[in-house]
Design a protein around this motif. Structure first.
Motif, PDB file in Angstrom:
ATOM      1  N   MET A 270      61.310  88.551   4.971  1.00  0.00           N
ATOM      2  CA  MET A 270      61.292  89.633   6.096  1.00  0.00           C
ATOM      3  C   MET A 270      60.578  90.887   5.641  1.00  0.00           C
ATOM      4  O   MET A 270      59.968  91.721   6.614  1.00  0.00           O
ATOM      5  CB  MET A 270      62.872  90.164   6.111  1.00  0.00           C
ATOM      6  N   SER A 271      60.286  91.403   4.460  1.00  0.00           N
ATOM      7  CA  SER A 271      59.478  92.493   3.715  1.00  0.00           C
ATOM      8  C   SER A 271      58.194  92.210   4.386  1.00  0.00           C
ATOM      9  O   SER A 271      57.501  93.150   4.833  1.00  0.00           O
ATOM     10  CB  SER A 271      59.683  92.829   2.598  1.00  0.00           C
ATOM     11  N   LEU A 272      57.620  91.107   4.016  1.00  0.00           N
ATOM     12  CA  LEU A 272      56.208  90.786   4.465  1.00  0.00           C
ATOM     13  C   LEU A 272      56.069  90.720   5.749  1.00  0.00           C
ATOM     14  O   LEU A 272      54.970  91.281   6.205  1.00  0.00           O
ATOM     15  CB  LEU A 272      55.836  89.279   3.647  1.00  0.00           C
ATOM     16  N   VAL A 273      56.861  90.087   6.557  1.00  0.00           N
ATOM     17  CA  VAL A 273      56.715  90.188   8.021  1.00  0.00           C
ATOM     18  C   VAL A 273      56.800  91.424   8.723  1.00  0.00           C
ATOM     19  O   VAL A 273      56.025  91.995   9.552  1.00  0.00           O
ATOM     20  CB  VAL A 273      58.209  89.385   8.669  1.00  0.00           C
ATOM     21  N   GLY A 274      57.805  92.453   8.045  1.00  0.00           N
ATOM     22  CA  GLY A 274      57.883  93.736   8.572  1.00  0.00           C
ATOM     23  C   GLY A 274      56.486  94.484   8.222  1.00  0.00           C
ATOM     24  O   GLY A 274      56.258  95.321   8.903  1.00  0.00           O
ATOM     25  N   SER A 275      55.823  94.119   7.089  1.00  0.00           N
ATOM     26  CA  SER A 275      54.873  94.904   6.408  1.00  0.00           C
ATOM     27  C   SER A 275      53.483  94.535   7.035  1.00  0.00           C
ATOM     28  O   SER A 275      52.671  95.466   7.433  1.00  0.00           O
ATOM     29  CB  SER A 275      54.668  94.742   4.895  1.00  0.00           C
ATOM     30  N   TYR A 276      53.374  93.201   7.247  1.00  0.00           N
ATOM     31  CA  TYR A 276      51.867  92.886   7.718  1.00  0.00           C
ATOM     32  C   TYR A 276      51.963  91.902   8.870  1.00  0.00           C
ATOM     33  O   TYR A 276      50.796  91.763   9.579  1.00  0.00           O
ATOM     34  CB  TYR A 276      51.404  91.713   6.693  1.00  0.00           C
ATOM     35  N   VAL A 277      53.098  91.388   9.457  1.00  0.00           N
ATOM     36  CA  VAL A 277      52.843  90.689  10.797  1.00  0.00           C
ATOM     37  C   VAL A 277      53.127  91.501  11.836  1.00  0.00           C
ATOM     38  O   VAL A 277      52.492  91.780  12.707  1.00  0.00           O
ATOM     39  CB  VAL A 277      53.972  89.431  10.549  1.00  0.00           C
ATOM     40  N   ILE A 278      54.240  92.049  11.887  1.00  0.00           N
ATOM     41  CA  ILE A 278      54.663  92.927  12.965  1.00  0.00           C
ATOM     42  C   ILE A 278      53.861  94.290  12.985  1.00  0.00           C
ATOM     43  O   ILE A 278      53.574  95.211  11.953  1.00  0.00           O
ATOM     44  CB  ILE A 278      56.320  93.631  12.760  1.00  0.00           C
ATOM     45  N   GLY A 279      53.181  94.477  14.177  1.00  0.00           N
ATOM     46  CA  GLY A 279      52.174  95.634  14.546  1.00  0.00           C
ATOM     47  C   GLY A 279      50.818  95.420  14.121  1.00  0.00           C
ATOM     48  O   GLY A 279      49.790  95.843  14.768  1.00  0.00           O
ATOM     49  N   ASN A 280      50.596  94.213  13.437  1.00  0.00           N
ATOM     50  CA  ASN A 280      49.135  93.728  13.159  1.00  0.00           C
ATOM     51  C   ASN A 280      48.807  92.546  13.970  1.00  0.00           C
ATOM     52  O   ASN A 280      47.902  92.283  14.561  1.00  0.00           O
ATOM     53  CB  ASN A 280      49.081  93.483  11.586  1.00  0.00           C
ATOM     54  N   ILE A 281      49.723  91.342  13.597  1.00  0.00           N
ATOM     55  CA  ILE A 281      49.519  90.249  14.206  1.00  0.00           C
ATOM     56  C   ILE A 281      50.424  90.012  15.500  1.00  0.00           C
ATOM     57  O   ILE A 281      50.019  89.487  16.688  1.00  0.00           O
ATOM     58  CB  ILE A 281      49.933  89.030  13.442  1.00  0.00           C
ATOM     59  N   ILE A 282      51.539  90.397  15.551  1.00  0.00           N
ATOM     60  CA  ILE A 282      52.509  90.522  16.551  1.00  0.00           C
ATOM     61  C   ILE A 282      52.979  91.924  16.914  1.00  0.00           C
ATOM     62  O   ILE A 282      53.408  92.637  16.064  1.00  0.00           O
ATOM     63  CB  ILE A 282      53.715  89.893  16.363  1.00  0.00           C
ATOM     64  N   VAL A 283      52.757  92.319  18.232  1.00  0.00           N
ATOM     65  CA  VAL A 283      53.182  93.670  18.500  1.00  0.00           C
ATOM     66  C   VAL A 283      54.707  93.542  19.167  1.00  0.00           C
ATOM     67  O   VAL A 283      54.714  92.856  20.079  1.00  0.00           O
ATOM     68  CB  VAL A 283      52.151  94.344  19.563  1.00  0.00           C
ATOM     69  N   ILE A 284      55.448  94.385  18.479  1.00  0.00           N
ATOM     70  CA  ILE A 284      56.911  94.351  19.000  1.00  0.00           C
ATOM     71  C   ILE A 284      57.444  95.576  19.462  1.00  0.00           C
ATOM     72  O   ILE A 284      57.030  96.750  18.573  1.00  0.00           O
ATOM     73  CB  ILE A 284      58.053  93.681  17.873  1.00  0.00           C
TER      74      ILE A 284
END
Length: 342
Positions: A270-284
């Motif tokens: 979840m830390s990796l998702v919050g750091s590199y996925v959300i906002g970069n790959i997926i915009v929430i």
């Protein structure tokens, strides 16, 4: 005859599920009540988690433990707790730590080592319960309730020890955060120094926010960054405790099997998702992220309700006082030490 057998088997299958659901709903209601009570003057400083523990403890002492719905209460205290810790990983932005906060990790290591070692040394001097003292030491050094919840399964702590440790952390952390706010005008610290000081010495993320927010947004940002450095070290600390626990038990007659805390893998993910996925790959949208944060806190509050119901004050009154004193002394010394090194 056949109808009676069918009815009996039906009742056997349904009743456990009914009581389990009742237990989960009971902690849900306490959590809901805690969120409302936490808005009242005084309670807003300790937050819904500690409020849930207080309500649960009082319920247990006045009415008693609801044995019939025990399975659901244990589910909230254990499974929902682990789920909340996994989701808590979204609060840790590893990317920010790597880019801006690596310089603060040294302060974080100092804070954690001093907190744990001092608490244990003072606890041994006071002849306090060492497991309870270790829990409050970890909570003081890392990130309060979340850290205690993460290490409790590793240390095989009893539910009542976990609950009382979190209650102690909430109380002392709240008092210290208020003292920090009152000291802002008189301390010979720059805004950045105050932010770092608050971030590396206060107990909970909420305590850091309470203390730093009155000093301005920039101070709050650096304080939270310093605090995140300590949260970042939660996972390596857990693995150190696993290694220490195995070595300690291998020399004795205890069961040496320690179950791997798989929820920590979820925390890292979840830390990796919050750091590199959300906002970069997926915009929430920020609103959804905020709602996830509230949901995480609510799950933690349900878990605290379940833990609080396991606390027997009569049994813990003498057991908890000495770890409480050890933590107060440690917190004071930590504040003093970090004040001079920032």
């Amino acid at each position: 005859m056949n109808e009676n057998v069918l009815k009996k088997s039906h009742s056997i299958n349904v009743k456990p599920l009914f009581y389990w659901t009742g237990g989960v709903m009971f902690t849900f209601i306490i959590a809901l009540l805690s969120f409302q009570v936490a808005k009242f003057p005084g309670f807003q400083y300790i937050g819904p988690l500690a409020t849930a523990i207080i309500i649960s403890i009082f319920y247990r002492q006045i009415i008693g433990y609801p044995e019939k719905i025990k399975s659901g209460i244990i589910f909230s205290a254990k499974i929902l707790l682990r789920l909340a810790i996994i989701l808590y990983g979204l609060k840790l932005n590893i990317d920010i730590i790597f880019k801006q906060g690596l310089g603060l990790v040294g302060f974080a290591i100092f804070s954690i080592v001093v907190s744990i070692v001092l608490t244990l040394v003072i606890a041994k001097w006071l002849k306090a319960d060492l497991n309870l003292s270790l829990l409050v030491g970890v909570g003081t050094g890392v990130c309060g309730a979340a850290a205690i919840a993460a290490v409790s399964p590793i240390l095989k702590s009893r539910e009542e020890d976990t609950a009382i440790s979190i209650g102690i952390i909430a109380l002392i952390g709240t008092i210290f955060s208020i003292i920090y706010v009152l000291l802002i005008p008189v301390l010979p610290l720059t805004p950045d120094q105050f932010g770092i000081w608050a971030g590396v010495s206060l107990h909970e993320l909420a305590n850091v926010a309470t203390a730093a927010a009155p000093a301005g947004e920039e101070v709050l940002a650096i304080a939270l960054l310093a605090k995140l450095g300590r949260v970042f070290l939660l996972v390596p600390l857990c693995f150190i405790l696993i290694f220490w626990k195995k070595r300690k038990q291998s020399g004795g007659t205890e069961d040496t099997k320690i179950h791997f805390p798989w929820f920590l893998v979820g925390f890292i993910a979840m830390s990796l998702v919050g750091s590199y996925v959300i906002g970069n790959i997926i915009v929430i949208p920020n609103e959804i992220i905020s709602n996830i944060s509230i949901f995480t806190t609510f799950l933690l509050t349900m878990a605290m309700a379940g833990l609080g119901l396991h606390v027997n004050l009569n049994a813990l009154r003498s057991k908890a006082m000495r770890p409480f004193i050890a933590m107060v002394i440690t917190s004071v010394l930590l504040s003093v030490f970090t004040f001079f090194i920032v």
